[in-house]
Structure formats: C-alpha cells, structure tokens
Design an enzyme around this catalytic site. Structure first.
Site, PDB file in Angstrom:
ATOM      1  N   GLY A   1       1.041  -1.243  -0.030  1.00 50.63           N
ATOM      2  CA  GLY A   1       0.067  -0.084   0.110  1.00 50.63           C
ATOM      3  C   GLY A   1       0.810   1.214  -0.112  1.00 50.63           C
ATOM      4  O   GLY A   1       2.028   1.371  -0.547  1.00 50.63           O
ATOM      5  N   HIS A   2       0.273   2.215   0.815  1.00 44.61           N
ATOM      6  CA  HIS A   2       1.017   3.645   0.637  1.00 44.61           C
ATOM      7  C   HIS A   2       2.289   3.677   1.508  1.00 44.61           C
ATOM      8  O   HIS A   2       3.310   4.278   0.893  1.00 44.61           O
ATOM      9  CB  HIS A   2       0.083   4.572   1.147  1.00 44.61           C
ATOM     10  CG  HIS A   2       0.594   5.953   1.143  1.00 44.61           C
ATOM     11  ND1 HIS A   2       0.733   6.542  -0.043  1.00 44.61           N
ATOM     12  CD2 HIS A   2       0.746   7.048   2.030  1.00 44.61           C
ATOM     13  CE1 HIS A   2       1.114   7.820   0.080  1.00 44.61           C
ATOM     14  NE2 HIS A   2       1.007   8.121   1.168  1.00 44.61           N
ATOM     15  N   PHE A   3       2.339   3.076   2.554  1.00 42.33           N
ATOM     16  CA  PHE A   3       3.638   3.196   3.324  1.00 42.33           C
ATOM     17  C   PHE A   3       4.259   1.326   3.175  1.00 42.33           C
ATOM     18  O   PHE A   3       4.201   0.454   4.013  1.00 42.33           O
ATOM     19  CB  PHE A   3       3.291   3.179   5.124  1.00 42.33           C
ATOM     20  CG  PHE A   3       3.090   4.621   5.170  1.00 42.33           C
ATOM     21  CD1 PHE A   3       3.923   5.673   4.953  1.00 42.33           C
ATOM     22  CD2 PHE A   3       1.566   4.919   5.483  1.00 42.33           C
ATOM     23  CE1 PHE A   3       3.688   6.875   5.178  1.00 42.33           C
ATOM     24  CE2 PHE A   3       1.280   6.390   5.618  1.00 42.33           C
ATOM     25  CZ  PHE A   3       2.465   7.099   5.811  1.00 42.33           C
TER      26      PHE A   3
END
Length: 287
Positions: free
Chosen positions: A263-265
């Site tokens: 995902g984003h991180f």
C-alpha cells in the site's frame, strides 16, 4: 549502525533530523510524507548507513521539528522546501541522492529541478510527479482547496485515527498485515492530535494544489537532466496510484520500475526488499 537524533535552528525554527553513516560517503536524503515523520525511516536508515551517509529530517510541523502555529508561519510546500534546502546547506551537504515519499516529493523535486547539479539519484516511493497518480481519494482535498468552509468537515476526517490507520493498512495483503506495527499510526496520530497541528495540516492540504503547477518543471527536469531514478511503489496504493509510478517512464524510459504488492507505506511491509533495491541501484548509479 548508530543513528543520531539532532536539531538545528533553521530560519529561526528548530528542525529535527536523524543522521547515520560516514559523511565522507555519498549522501542520501530521506524525505517523509503525511502524516508521519522521519520515524518512517527507522529501519531503512541503519540498513543503508553502512554504505551511505543518511539524513532524514522532520518537516516543520511534523514529528520532533518545531510546530509554530499557522498564524506564526507560512505553511506551504515552498516554505518547507526552503527549510529543507537550508538544512542541507547548513550541514555542508553538497551533492546527494533523494528518497521521496508523499509530501517529500513536491519538496524534493523542487530542490532537484532548481539545483540539478546537486542531485546524484532519486528514489521515489509513492512520490508523485504526474497527474496520472491522483485517485478519487483526492477529490475532497481538491474541493477543499477551492472552498475551504464547505469541505473542511469532510477533510478533517482525514486527520482522525481511523484515517491514519487506513493509510497504513489499506492495500496491504492479508498475510502481511501482521508486519505493520500499530506504533506507526499511533505515533502519527499523537503528533496530529497536538493542539494546533490539525490547523497546520489543513493549511498544507489547501496549499497542495500549488504543487501541481510545479509538475511541468519537474517533468522538464527529468527530460533535460536525466537523473537516475528508482521507482519502488505500492501497486495497491489508493492515495497515489500505480499509474503515477508508470508515468515516470514517459520522461525517463531508463528509470527502474518496481511495483510491490503493498500500500501507501510500502516500507512497513517491504522494507528489506526496498533497502535491497536501493543498495543495488545506488551501487550501480553512484559508481
């Protein structure tokens, strides 16, 4: 590898930064995104510091850096860029590679496009520079930028605990969720919940639209100066979509693209893999 935690006064503001590695070796500057801090690099720094001099600042209003109220500081990405560049100048860092994530991208790419001779390489991890990267997640933020009063209640929800946790867990395969420490979103939320911090974040949300005006200059920098670029991006990122990662290849066809099942991180679930990609990329690029 020892990591030191330091503070310097820059433009009258206390700027915190983590540092590790031998300053005589090539420097890598790590620029974090929203809503986190240089703590997002807590594992990456020691993984790279054996071969590189690593510096990771907290942007003003984030982490352990100062947090003047919105009435006492012009919170804009231009201002954060100026602070970052002056920090590096004060530390005597001449040339350096950049790792940009989320908010770190408009800051780092302003520095790179205006000082191309100082940039040795760029690693982007959900660090957007193309309109293709924007997802429906941004609709309320861009609406807020044109009408703050109407849309502020909806945008404030992005500053609450559920939204912070979502940024870490969304798009992460079920078998990797256990790799994400709850300390990540708990720490970020503690910083967000400090009195006055949400107003800072709202101001930066409002200013974010001005970053898009810089995209043509960033893209011209890519085409003209051809910096070596490594793209290590979560393919399931619903904040900056994988299309934004692929868009770099339009201006930098030689860039190295790695879409990770993350995902984003992505560092939280693919930290060792990303560290390996960076070591391999920089060893070839800087040598």
């Amino acid at each position: 590898m020892t990591v030191t935690h330091n503070t310097l006064e820059i433009q009258g503001q206390q700027i915190f930064y983590r540092e590790a590695g031998d300053p005589s070796k090539p420097t890598l500057v790590l620029l974090h995104g929203f809503p986190t801090s240089s703590a997002m690099f807590r594992n990456l720094i020691p993984a790279l510091a054996g071969d590189y001099h690593v510096i990771a600042p907290d942007h003003l209003g984030f982490g352990q850096s100062a947090m003047p109220p919105v009435t006492g500081f012009d919170y804009s990405f231009e201002s954060l860029t100026a602070l970052t560049l002056e920090l590096l100048d004060t530390l005597g860092v001449g040339r350096f590679a950049l790792y940009i994530q989320d908010y770190g991208a408009p800051i780092g790419l302003r520095i790179a496009s205006r000082n191309p001779e100082r940039i040795t390489a760029i690693i982007t991890q959900s660090g957007n520079a193309y309109l293709e990267g924007f997802t429906p997640f941004w609709e309320v933020l861009f609406a807020h930028a044109t009408d703050r009063v109407t849309h502020e209640p909806a945008v404030r929800k992005l500053l609450e605990a559920d939204a912070t946790r979502w940024q870490y867990t969304h798009g992460v395969p079920a078998d990797r969720l256990g790799l994400i420490s709850p300390d990540t979103w708990t720490l970020d939320q503690a910083y967000l919940d400090r009195p006055g911090n949400k107003e800072i974040q709202l101001q930066l949300f409002y200013d974010y639209r001005n970053n898009l005006d810089g995209y043509p200059a960033f893209q011209e920098y890519f085409r003209t100066h051809r910096p070596p670029v490594l793209i290590a991006w979560g393919s399931n990122d619903e904040i900056f979509a994988a299309a934004g990662a692929k868009a770099f290849l339009r201006d930098l066809p030689e860039a190295e693209l790695h879409l990770l099942d993350a995902g984003h991180f992505a560092l939280e679930t693919h930290g060792e893999e990303i560290a390996g990609l960076i070591r391999d990329f920089l060893a070839r690029t800087l040598n």
